[in-house]
Design an enzyme around this catalytic site. Structure first.
Site, PDB file in Angstrom:
ATOM      1  N   LYS A  57      -4.374  57.259  44.494  1.00  0.00           N
ATOM      2  CA  LYS A  57      -3.865  57.144  45.867  1.00  0.00           C
ATOM      3  C   LYS A  57      -2.717  58.127  46.081  1.00  0.00           C
ATOM      4  O   LYS A  57      -2.635  58.786  47.118  1.00  0.00           O
ATOM      5  CB  LYS A  57      -3.419  55.693  46.145  1.00  0.00           C
ATOM      6  N   GLN A  81      -0.140  46.993  45.081  1.00  0.00           N
ATOM      7  CA  GLN A  81      -1.391  47.099  44.327  1.00  0.00           C
ATOM      8  C   GLN A  81      -1.763  45.737  43.732  1.00  0.00           C
ATOM      9  O   GLN A  81      -0.962  45.121  43.025  1.00  0.00           O
ATOM     10  CB  GLN A  81      -1.244  48.158  43.214  1.00  0.00           C
ATOM     11  N   ASP A 136      -2.585  47.780  53.839  1.00  0.00           N
ATOM     12  CA  ASP A 136      -3.890  47.178  53.534  1.00  0.00           C
ATOM     13  C   ASP A 136      -4.390  46.266  54.647  1.00  0.00           C
ATOM     14  O   ASP A 136      -5.535  45.809  54.599  1.00  0.00           O
ATOM     15  CB  ASP A 136      -3.795  46.364  52.235  1.00  0.00           C
TER      16      ASP A 136
END
Ligand code: NDP
Length: 285
Positions: free
Chosen positions: A54, A98, A121
């Site tokens: 990422k 994460q 997210d």
């Protein structure tokens, strides 16, 4: 006849180059460089590798990224405090925690502490509610967002289509169902208790599979000509990646199909970049 393959790697590359152009414009016209703040807890090798991918993708797109790496025994308060620091940092437009987190940390409590205005997210219940009730939200969960882009950019007709989603997780199945409903598909959401799953799946013009059971969905689940999107990623014994769909048999029946790898996988990072740039654009306007 063999199905047309939906090339997720090529579509993700196109999105990443669009994102780069948007970043250049934000920097040039508004003096704003999009910023992503990543929080990694512990030393799970898969999580480490996802975070590295990422960050590399951010750098390639011109997005600023930084990382807080906490030890595996970090307290829940330490994680929430790291989120708070990013929330107060004007150069960070999107925050990514994460997952998975170590067992002693309450994942739901942590995700609740990410402000919806910076939730890369799109997992915060406020954003989930916005997506279901308004049809849109400031951040859309990255993998479901990627599934929708694959369908749109492959010219799959959505309005009025019968869509069946197998898997009802909060991170994939439910948001995919929500997005397809927004696009005017008629959506059926299946799970482990669904009766006659192959029969229900065979009603689909669009079949999205996100269950985590390698090669479970074979040709007997697929209506001839249907579009099949395989979200599943598992490791085979030889170390290779396999999806939830038995590609060999399914591709003989489907009209269009995503492979694993190079299908949905590359889209998740592309949409994370898009979410981050969208957030910076909102901050700049
Ligand atoms: P979860 O384990 O959270 O959810 C799995 C879902 O599948 C559940 O709703 C479960 O039903 C359902 N399910 C399990 N077994 C069956 C079965 N035999 N028949 C019907 N339904 C079943 O998984 P995720 O949604 O997090 O992930 C699914 C897959 O997608 C995994 O392989 C994961 O690695 C992959 N993935 C890929 C991403 C990418 O970037 N490409 C991103 C995220 C996930 P029930 O609710 O009844 O238990």
């Amino acid at each position: 006849m063999a199905a047309e393959i939906i090339d997720g790697r090529a579509i993700a590359a196109a999105i990443r180059s669009e994102v780069k152009a948007q970043v250049d414009e934000l920097v040039r016209d508004h003096g704003v460089r999009p910023g992503l703040g990543v929080i990694l807890v512990g030393d799970n090798p898969a999580s480490r590798s996802y975070v590295t991918m990422k960050e590399k993708a951010c750098a390639e797109a011109g997005i600023y990224s930084e990382e807080v790496h906490l030890p595996a025994d970090a307290s829940q308060e330490a994680v929430i405090s790291a989120i708070g620091a990013y929330a107060a940092n004007a150069s960070i437009h999107a925050i990514l925690v994460q997952l998975p987190l170590p067992d002693h940390i309450d994942e739901h409590a942590v995700l609740l502490s990410v402000p919806p205005a910076k939730d890369a997210d799109g997992f915060h219940p406020f954003l989930v509610g916005e997506l279901w009730s308004q049809g849109t939200a400031d951040f859309i969960p990255c993998t479901p967002y990627g599934v929708l882009e694959l369908l749109k950019r492959s010219d799959v007709p959505l309005v009025g289509a019968r869509a069946v989603v197998i898997g009802r997780s909060n991170i994939v199945g439910k948001p995919v169902a929500s997005l397809l409903l927004r696009e005017h598909c008629t959506v059926t959401l299946c799970h482990s208790r669904t009766r006659d799953l192959p029969g229900v799946a065979r009603e689909a013009d669009i079949l999205v599979v996100a269950i985590g059971r390698p090669k479970m969905v074979d040709a007997s689940y697929i209506k001839p000509g249907a579009t099949v999107i395989d979200v599943g990623i598992s490791r085979a014994e030889d170390g290779s990646l396999v999806g939830d769909v038995d590609f060999e048999s399914a591709s003989q029946v489907a009209g269009k199909i995503t492979p694993v790898p190079k299908g949905v996988g590359p889209m998740t990072i592309a949409m994370l970049l898009q979410n981050t740039v969208n957030a910076a654009a909102r901050a700049a306007s």
